[in-house]
Write an enzyme that holds these catalytic residues in place. Sequence first.
Site, PDB file in Angstrom:
ATOM      1  N   ASP A  20     -29.240  76.392   2.582  1.00 52.91           N
ATOM      2  CA  ASP A  20     -28.279  77.070   1.709  1.00 52.91           C
ATOM      3  C   ASP A  20     -28.834  78.347   1.082  1.00 52.91           C
ATOM      4  OD1 ASP A  20     -30.039  75.412   0.065  1.00 52.91           O
ATOM      5  OD2 ASP A  20     -28.727  75.960  -1.610  1.00 52.91           O
ATOM      6  N   ASP A  42     -32.845  71.754   5.242  1.00 55.31           N
ATOM      7  CA  ASP A  42     -33.358  71.971   3.891  1.00 55.31           C
ATOM      8  C   ASP A  42     -32.957  70.751   3.063  1.00 55.31           C
ATOM      9  OD1 ASP A  42     -34.305  73.401   1.548  1.00 55.31           O
ATOM     10  OD2 ASP A  42     -32.208  73.824   1.101  1.00 55.31           O
ATOM     11  N   ASP A  79     -32.828  70.475  -1.115  1.00 53.03           N
ATOM     12  CA  ASP A  79     -32.063  70.792  -2.321  1.00 53.03           C
ATOM     13  C   ASP A  79     -30.932  71.756  -1.985  1.00 53.03           C
ATOM     14  OD1 ASP A  79     -34.119  70.059  -4.935  1.00 53.03           O
ATOM     15  OD2 ASP A  79     -35.019  70.289  -2.959  1.00 53.03           O
TER      16      ASP A  79
END
Length: 227
Positions: free
Chosen positions: A172, A11, A13
């Site tokens: 996250d 991922d 961000d």
Amino acid sequence: MTNAVNAVLFDLDGTLLDTAPDLGAALNHVCRLHQRPQVSAEHFTPFASHGSRGLLNLVFNQDIAGDETKLPQLREQFLNYYNDNIAVHTRLFDGIENLLNALDSAGIKTAIVTNKPEGLTQRLLPYFDAFDHIEVVVGGDTLDVAKPHPEPLLHAANALQVDASRCLYVGDAERDIAAGKNAGMATVLAAYGYISDSDQPQRWGADYVIQTPAELLDILSITALAT
């Protein structure tokens, strides 16, 4: 585990980049346009992985819920500002550059699979030399579906010519872990990322949890490069 993993997908961000300061600045720009109070970093940072709508909902949720036609204008104002100020305060999380270099040295392929629009992603990545070795980038609008759908991850694995079962996916957010599991990949939760107090990451079912990027090297049994 090194022999079992041929590729690591990330991922963006909250996993590779701390983009929250610039995303929060875009949110506060929209707040100023509409005479709303500014949002503190403490408040907006946990939601930085949720895209423009997730951030706008922090302030404009009732407006949007009452009239969905208001969202496009708010989102356009947000994205225009963000596009023009995309890397003012954004930085690599500590340890990411060393992690990516170590993966490259070990011959492990890398890709980025994000829900950030592809145009913004491609605009942002060149600011960071650490991403020079990233071979494949899949944005939130590259395909007709986005995470938590597994197809973006499978698309990236196919582009890397690596079977999904030989990939790790690191993210996250709950959608990241769900996408990875649905794609048949081992999943790694980046617990240093944007996780809010209301989240319940212990229920997401990640195969591994890391508190720092360097811990991924331990999982893969790769020695970090000297810095």
